[in-house]
Design a protein around this motif. Structure first.
Motif, short mmCIF file in Angstrom:
data_model
loop_
_atom_site.label_atom_id
_atom_site.label_comp_id
_atom_site.label_asym_id
_atom_site.label_seq_id
_atom_site.Cartn_x
_atom_site.Cartn_y
_atom_site.Cartn_z
N VAL A 30 9.89 33.77 47.84
CA VAL A 30 10.15 35.21 47.83
C VAL A 30 8.96 35.98 47.27
O VAL A 30 8.16 35.45 46.50
CB VAL A 30 11.42 35.54 47.00
CG1 VAL A 30 12.64 34.87 47.59
CG2 VAL A 30 11.24 35.15 45.53
N GLU A 31 8.87 37.24 47.66
CA GLU A 31 7.83 38.14 47.14
C GLU A 31 8.53 39.32 46.48
O GLU A 31 9.22 40.10 47.15
CB GLU A 31 6.93 38.63 48.28
CG GLU A 31 6.14 37.54 48.96
CD GLU A 31 5.28 38.10 50.08
OE1 GLU A 31 4.54 39.07 49.81
OE2 GLU A 31 5.37 37.59 51.21
N VAL A 36 12.41 40.57 47.75
CA VAL A 36 13.41 40.82 46.70
C VAL A 36 13.00 42.10 46.00
O VAL A 36 11.80 42.40 45.88
CB VAL A 36 13.54 39.66 45.68
CG1 VAL A 36 14.04 38.40 46.34
CG2 VAL A 36 12.24 39.43 44.96
N GLY A 37 13.98 42.85 45.53
CA GLY A 37 13.67 44.10 44.85
C GLY A 37 14.85 44.57 44.02
O GLY A 37 15.92 43.95 44.01
N THR A 38 14.65 45.63 43.31
CA THR A 38 15.67 46.15 42.40
C THR A 38 16.17 47.51 42.86
O THR A 38 15.53 48.19 43.66
CB THR A 38 15.12 46.29 40.97
OG1 THR A 38 14.09 47.29 40.94
CG2 THR A 38 14.55 44.97 40.48
N LEU A 49 12.40 41.94 37.63
CA LEU A 49 12.58 40.60 38.17
C LEU A 49 11.35 39.75 37.94
O LEU A 49 10.22 40.25 37.95
CB LEU A 49 12.84 40.67 39.68
CG LEU A 49 14.04 41.47 40.18
CD1 LEU A 49 14.01 41.54 41.70
CD2 LEU A 49 15.34 40.87 39.69
N ASP A 50 11.54 38.45 37.73
CA ASP A 50 10.45 37.50 37.76
C ASP A 50 11.01 36.13 38.12
O ASP A 50 12.23 35.92 38.11
CB ASP A 50 9.66 37.47 36.45
CG ASP A 50 10.49 37.01 35.26
OD1 ASP A 50 11.72 37.10 35.32
OD2 ASP A 50 9.90 36.56 34.27
N GLY A 73 20.82 46.57 39.82
CA GLY A 73 20.85 45.16 40.19
C GLY A 73 19.66 44.80 41.05
O GLY A 73 18.64 45.48 41.05
N PHE A 74 19.79 43.71 41.82
CA PHE A 74 18.71 43.33 42.72
C PHE A 74 19.25 43.00 44.10
O PHE A 74 20.42 42.64 44.27
CB PHE A 74 17.90 42.15 42.17
CG PHE A 74 18.56 40.80 42.27
CD1 PHE A 74 18.50 40.07 43.46
CD2 PHE A 74 19.21 40.24 41.19
CE1 PHE A 74 19.09 38.82 43.56
CE2 PHE A 74 19.81 38.99 41.28
CZ PHE A 74 19.75 38.29 42.48
N TRP A 75 18.38 43.14 45.11
CA TRP A 75 18.69 42.73 46.48
C TRP A 75 17.68 41.67 46.89
O TRP A 75 16.58 41.58 46.36
CB TRP A 75 18.65 43.91 47.46
CG TRP A 75 17.34 44.64 47.47
CD1 TRP A 75 17.03 45.76 46.77
CD2 TRP A 75 16.16 44.30 48.22
NE1 TRP A 75 15.74 46.15 47.01
CE2 TRP A 75 15.17 45.28 47.91
CE3 TRP A 75 15.84 43.29 49.11
CZ2 TRP A 75 13.90 45.25 48.46
CZ3 TRP A 75 14.56 43.26 49.67
CH2 TRP A 75 13.60 44.25 49.34
#
Length: 366
Positions: A30-31, A36-38, A49-50, A73-75
Motif C-alpha cells: 500500500v501507499e 490508503v488514506g484518512t 497512518l503508518d 478513520g481510514f480507507w
C-alpha cells in the motif's frame, strides 16, 4: 446527519485463482495517501497512518493513530474486490485503549455496509466477521444511489473507524477472505456467544450516556467519570465519588449498551458488576422495564478490601420500587424485560467515599 467523505482509488486486480484464503488487504504494497488514506470531521480531529510489524513473522500491519473530536478513520483500496462466494473476513488487530471499531465495505457505486468489533488492549486478537453481519451503513457517501443495494462482487474500499472520541491507536493485520461455514469472533459481548453474556456497560464507549441523581435538600453529592483502569493497561472503568448524607439518597444512571436504543434483557438470569473500593459500601441496581415500571434489586455489598470483586444480582430478586414510580408507568403490568434503555446504580452507605466499577453484564445462562 454528517457525511463522511474520502478519496477512492481504482480497484486492484484480484489474486490468482487456486490459492488458499484470498486476501482482501495485506498492507505490504500500500501507499499511504494513494491507496490508503484518512478522513475526519474537519472539526479538529487528527488521524495518521503508518506501517508497522504485523502479527505474523514477515507480515505488515497498518497502524492508525487518532484524536477524534467527532469522527474519523481510514480507507483502503482492497486487493480482492469480488467477494462472491466468500462468507467472512478474518484478521488480527490490537488497540490501545480497548474500544469498538466500525468496519465498512464500499462497492463501486459507493453503497456501504458495516459491522462492528471490540478490540482489546491485551495484544493481538483474531476476529472473524461473517459477511451476513454487515448491514447497510447509516452514513451516506456523495453520489451514492438512493436506495442502492450493496454489490459484493465489486468491492473497492475497506474503511475502519473508531467509535470512541479522544485518542486511540489501532493496529490491523492482513485481512483475509474465508469461505464455508464460520463462527463469528467479534469481541462483542452481545448475548449471542456461547457464554450468553450481554455487556450492559463496560465504560469503553460511555460518552455522554450517563447522569446523576441525588437528594439536594440534604446536600448529597455524586459524580461519575470514565478513567483508565489502574490494574489493566488499556482498560477503562467508571469512578464514582459520593457524599451521602443521613436520610438522603443518590446514585448514577447509565445507558445500556454502547449506543442509544435500549437492550433486550428477556433471556437474562442475573446481572453482575465488578467493583473495587477501599472501604465497604452497599450498592443497589435499578431499572425501568418496557412498561416503565421502576424496579430495584437487592443490596450488594462491596467488602472494601481494595481488590476487584464481582457482585451478583439475580433478576428474580428485583421488586417494584416502593418509593417511586414514573407517571407513565403501566401499573399492574407484569415485569417486561424486552426493552431496557438505562439502569441506575445507587449508593446506600452514608458518608463520603469513592469506588471503581466495571463490566456491568447480563448473564443469560445460570
Amino acid at each position: 446527519m454528517k457525511m463522511r467523505t474520502w478519496n477512492t482509488a481504482l480497484l486492484l486486480m484480484a489474486l490468482a485463482a487456486g490459492l488458499g484464503a484470498a486476501t482482501l488487504q495485506d498492507w505490504s504494497g500500500v501507499e499511504i495517501g494513494r491507496t490508503v488514506g484518512t478522513y475526519d470531521d474537519g472539526k479538529g480531529s487528527k488521524v495518521s497512518l503508518d506501517l508497522v510489524k504485523g502479527p505474523e513473522k514477515g507480515s505488515r500491519a497498518l497502524r492508525m493513530r487518532d484524536d477524534l473530536v467527532q469522527w474519523g478513520g481510514f480507507w483502503s483500496v482492497v486487493e480482492q474486490g469480488d467477494l462472491t462466494g466468500d462468507t467472512a473476513l478474518r484478521f488480527k488487530a490490537k488497540a490501545d485503549p480497548t474500544g469498538r471499531y466500525t468496519v465498512m465495505l464500499t462497492d463501486a457505486q459507493k453503497n456501504q455496509v458495516q459491522a462492528e468489533v471490540r478490540v482489546g488492549a491485551t495484544g493481538w486478537q483474531t476476529f472473524t466477521l461473517p459477511l451476513d453481519r454487515f448491514k447497510k451503513s447509516p452514513w451516506t457517501l456523495p453520489d451514492a444511489p438512493k436506495d442502492g443495494h450493496f454489490d459484493a462482487s465489486h468491492v473497492v474500499n475497506l474503511v475502519v473507524s473508531p467509535e470512541r472520541k479522544g485518542s486511540t491507536e489501532l493496529e490491523l493485520g492482513p485481512v483475509e477472505l474465508l469461505q464455508g461455514k464460520v463462527e463469528a469472533e467479534t469481541g462483542l459481548r452481545d448475548g449471542s456467544g456461547p457464554d450468553g453474556i450481554l455487556a450492559v456497560q463496560d465504560f469503553e464507549s460511555l460518552g455522554t450516556g450517563y447522569g446523576t441523581f441525588q437528594d439536594d435538600k440534604t446536600g448529597c453529592k455524586v459524580s461519575l467519570e470514565a478513567v483508565p483502569d489502574p490494574d489493566r493497561k488499556g482498560n477503562t472503568v467508571g469512578r464514582i465519588r459520593y457524599d451521602l448524607k443521613e436520610g438522603g439518597w443518590l446514585g448514577v444512571w447509565m445507558r445500556t449498551g454502547d449506543a442509544w436504543g435500549g437492550q433486550d434483557w428477556s433471556a437474562g438470569k442475573y446481572l453482575t458488576l465488578k467493583v473495587k473500593s477501599d472501604k465497604p459500601v452497599d450498592l443497589q441496581l435499578a431499572f425501568n422495564d418496557a412498561n416503565q415500571n421502576a424496579y430495584v434489586g437487592p443490596t450488594l455489598h462491596a467488602d472494601g478490601t481494595g481488590r476487584w470483586q464481582t457482585l451478583k444480582a439475580p433478576l428474580s430478586l428485583f421488586k417494584l420500587n416502593p418509593y417511586y414510580q414514573p407517571k407513565d408507568a403501566k401499573k399492574g403490568a407484569p415485569l417486561d424485560l424486552s426493552h431496557i434503555d438505562t439502569f441506575n446504580l445507587g449508593v446506600e452507605s452514608p458518608g463520603e467515599g469513592s469506588f471503581l466499577v466495571d463490566e456491568v453484564l447480563l448473564h443469560t445462562h445460570d
